[in-house]
Write a protein that holds these residues in place. Structure first.
Motif: not given
Lengths: 432, 391
Positions: B205-206, B57-59, B275-276, B210-211
């Motif tokens: 960092v967040l 999954p890639v944000g 999302v986190h 995502l990647l």
């Protein structure tokens, strides 16, 4: 102005159906105004995905804040209402229907007929095809402190209604909407009454479709955008499923049929269009603050809207859907799922392309309104795709629903004139 | 006392990922694993399900301020937010070529319609509109959402992903539980000692995570938490504690977050890269894992403005966050033309006022380049809090 300008329109005359509609609306608002004394219950709800037959089966009167907002604009009241809402902290960036409605509420909640509207007994949040609806009724809930029935209608992202979508909507009707209506109406759900209203809906829908499709005729006897606003009024609002609506659409059909037999064009607010020069399909809602002026810009060019998508926000009946009394809740679900702004962008592109072909249009016009992302986000993509698929040129103008600050008459007129000049030149080029 | 070089190194790595608009990290992951990568737009996607099928999954959160928008602007009128323009730009310029599909969560009409544009621009890609339910009854909204997740799983499988199994999904849920737990700890540390976790750093960092596959994001969070907790070179300053609300979709430029901090604000709670944290607590790993995933969204998701608040008081969630974070002020910081944030704002303002917490509001776009006015506004706000709070 294009070189071969159309002759001036002749003065307008009110048709019997117009008089009938006006009387229907007046009676409805009288009932609403008297509700505090009569004890009649009312539900505020939205045009797309409205459940008028179900409300009628409970004797609950519908109030449609979108229609109040557009009426406020046509009466020149929306600017002050919007200003009042913005003063209360509502952003200049958001939907002006919402702000007009909030401003109207804060100014005494006087409706389009000059009578005070009753407070809602229920906010029927038919969440169909527009994200803003949800926030709108969250805002109204804080104002009115009344119950809300949320009906989440899934989006047709894949271009079709699935069984899971239909089941989801029907389950919500059974477990959320109907119990809330029973609570405010003080009576049990009566499916036979619902079926009765659904059968009346289907009759009116047949005649509405006939009227809208009369625009295939050359010249078109109707304007299917500006004029259609009036034609869809009863069926998109409080009257679908009533004998009144059946009678109105039957009468309208007869009048339009007569115009078609006589080879006459549509009647605008400034009179009849004597010669149809351009046939266009229109995407997007009208601007309501300068409705008459906007229509006149097209009428002066002899341009007639032969099909529109706005006239499908309360139901895309011309694709075959009819309310079906034999499956009452399922048909309400299909209706909600099928409204125009609940269609995927590819489906909208397909529909517009089809309209251009089916109605023999010379081109299409997109009126992109700032307020409505449901309509507007993606319309530039729609423009390119429909041009490519239909081979017909599109025009793109920008305005707003009910905020007069966003209607730039000179700019819009200039664009329209250029567009019709281009259509004329293409026509002459093709003929030479 | 100087900063631990391991922290410097971690932040450099995070910054590289944050700037990786062309998804080089995703390409590298695909080259290593031959797996599928599927992007998702804000705010929430069921990453556990993708992971369980071997999919990365890639944000995706739009573009950085330095992204030149050439084609994207041709798709949107001036009154529509910026995120879809940069998303289209990055799609058309090949930055997203590594992606096998995109998930568009139902958060607003702009993202909704972008899913349709994507269908026509990239017909070979998987495009899934995640119609998150607004009915929170497990038997109704839950059943609908479960079917939607199954449809997504089947579509991924048709693209070459592994079939979804209960065992794999349980494992993935457990991995993401640990990921979320660490993010919660970081947010808790920031509430306690905001000088230890500058938001401009935490944010990077967040975004970097995502990647990354969860197997790499969890160690990243854990290492960052350990290093920053232990860093005694970070000392408290006389800053005002603020909660930043409204920036849950299109993200502000990093420069704006730094500007708020330089203007005298400790950001002690926010909506960034949600999302986190969208699922607030651990998802149980026993029983039917798909049901657990569904129920987590129905019953344990944040009260986002994109979700209908059926019961309770609208804005109660914000009041709770204000109390928990000890915020002394709210910065309503929404993207221009963001319907969910801006339509919600009057109700959120009332919630802040009920809580007796002062607020101020401004807007931004992801490519906003001038921060002076915001700096002055936030600085004045922070000063007023320091001068007058509790007076």
């Amino acid at each position: 102005m294009s070189r071969a300008a159309a002759p001036p329109a002749t003065p307008a005359q009110k048709d019997r159906s117009q008089v009938r509609q006006k009387e229907m609306i007046a009676r409805h608002f009288d009932r609403l105004a008297a509700a505090p004394e009569t004890g009649a219950r009312c539900a505020y709800t939205f045009v797309p995905g409205n459940l008028t037959e179900l409300l009628l089966s409970f004797d609950v009167l519908p109030v449609l804040p979108e229609i109040n907002a557009l009426q406020s604009a046509m009466r020149g009241k929306s600017a002050e209402y919007i200003a009042a809402a913005e003063k209360l902290g509502h952003s200049e960036d958001v939907c002006t229907y919402v702000k007009s409605d909030i401003g109207m509420l804060k100014s005494g909640n006087v409706g389009p007929t000059g009578q005070r509207l009753p407070n809602p007994d229920l906010l029927l949040l038919s969440y169909t095809g527009c994200f803003t609806f949800m926030k709108w009724f969250e805002l109204l809930r804080e104002e009115y402190r009344c119950p809300v029935a949320m009906l989440h209608v899934p989006y047709q992202a894949g271009g079709r209604i699935t069984d899971a979508m239909r089941t989801y909507v029907v389950d919500q009707l059974r477990t959320v909407v109907i119990p809330r209506l029973e609570a405010i109406a003080g009576r049990a759900y009566d499916e036979n009454r619902l079926k009765h209203h659904l059968a009346l809906s289907a009759k009116a829908e047949d005649d509405l479709v006939w009227v809208l499709q009369s625009a295939r005729h050359v010249p078109s006897p109707i304007d299917a955008y500006f004029g259609a606003v009036y034609y869809v009024g009863p069926i998109f609002s409080a009257f679908r499923g009533t004998e009144d609506a059946v009678a109105y659409y039957r009468e309208l059909r007869e009048e339009v049929g007569e115009r078609m037999r006589q080879g006459r064009g549509p009647v605008t607010l400034d009179g009849e269009i004597a010669r149809e020069r351009f046939r266009v399909v229109v995407e997007g809602p009208p601007n309501w603050t300068s409705f008459r002026q906007f229509w006149k810009m097209l009428a002066d060019e002899g341009a007639v809207a032969v099909a529109s998508t706005y006239s499908k926000v309360g139901g895309v009946y011309d694709l075959g859907f009819r309310h079906d009394p034999s499956r009452p809740l399922e048909t309400l679900a299909d209706y909600c799922l099928g409204c125009y702004t609940n269609l995927s962008l590819p489906a909208r592109i397909d529909l517009l392309t089809r309209y251009v072909a089916d109605y023999g249009a010379d081109g299409f016009l997109i009126n992109s309104v700032k307020s409505c992302n449901s309509f507007s986000a993606g319309q530039l993509h729609i423009l390119r795709e429909v041009e490519a698929r239909s081979g017909k040129p599109g025009a793109f103008i920008e305005s707003d629903l009910v905020d007069p600050r966003y209607f730039s008459a000179a700019n819009i007129k200039n664009r329209l004139e250029s567009y019709f000049q281009m259509l004329e030149q293409k026509r002459q080029g093709a003929a030479s | 006392m100087t900063e631990d070089p391991r922290l410097t190194s971690l932040l450099e790595r995070a910054d590289t990922l944050f700037r990786d608009q062309a998804l080089a990290a995703v390409r590298a992951w695909k080259a290593r694993t031959s797996g599928l990568a599927v992007g998702f737009l804000p705010i929430y996607a069921p990453r556990e399900l993708l992971h369980a099928q071997g999919v990365l999954p890639v944000g995706l959160m739009g573009g950085r301020p330095d992204l030149e928008i050439i084609k994207g602007d041709a798709y949107y009128q001036s009154y529509i937010c910026h995120l879809p323009r940069s998303t289209i730009e990055l799609g058309l310029n090949g930055s997203y070529d590594a992606l096998d599909g995109l998930v568009f969560p139902a958060i607003c009409d702009v993202i909704r319609n972008l899913s349709g544009i994507w269908q026509t621009l990239f017909p070979r890609l998987l495009v899934h509109y995640l119609d998150v339910p607004q009915n929170f009854d497990p038997a109704i909204g839950g059943a609908f959402y479960r079917r939607d997740l199954q449809t997504l799983g089947e579509a991924l499988e048709a693209k070459g992903a592994r079939p979804l199994t209960d065992e794999a999904l349980r494992t993935s849920i457990a991995l993401y539980n640990e990921d979320r737990r660490l993010v919660r700890e970081l947010y808790a540390l920031r509430r306690r000692e905001p000088w230890k976790v500058p938001t401009s750093e935490l944010y990077v960092v967040l975004r970097a995570a995502l990647l990354l596959p969860v197997e790499e994001s969890t160690p990243l969070f854990a290492e960052y938490l350990a290093l920053t907790s232990a860093d005694d070179s970070r000392r408290p300053q006389d800053q005002a504690r603020v909660l930043v609300a409204g920036a849950f979709c299109e993200q502000p430029p990093l420069g704006l977050i730094k500007t708020l901090e330089r203007a005298g604000c400790y950001i002690v709670d926010d909506d960034f890269v949600q999302v986190h944290r969208f699922i607030r607590s651990d998802i149980p790993v026993d029983g039917d894992p798909l049901r657990r995933l569904v129920e987590a969204l129905l019953t344990d998701a944040v009260a986002s403005p994109t979700r209908y608040i059926a019961d309770g008081v609208k804005g109660a969630d914000l009041e709770g966050r204000l109390a928990e974070s000890g915020a002394e002020g709210v910065l309503f910081c929404a993207p221009s033309f963001c319907d969910p944030a801006l339509l919600d704002q009057p109700m959120a303002v009332r919630a802040a006022e009920r809580a007796g917490v002062p607020w101020t509001a401004f807007k931004y776009a992801e490519n906003t380049g001038q921060f002076q006015v915001i700096r002055e506004q936030a600085g004045t706000f922070a000063d007023s809090i320091k001068l007058w709070s509790g007076a």
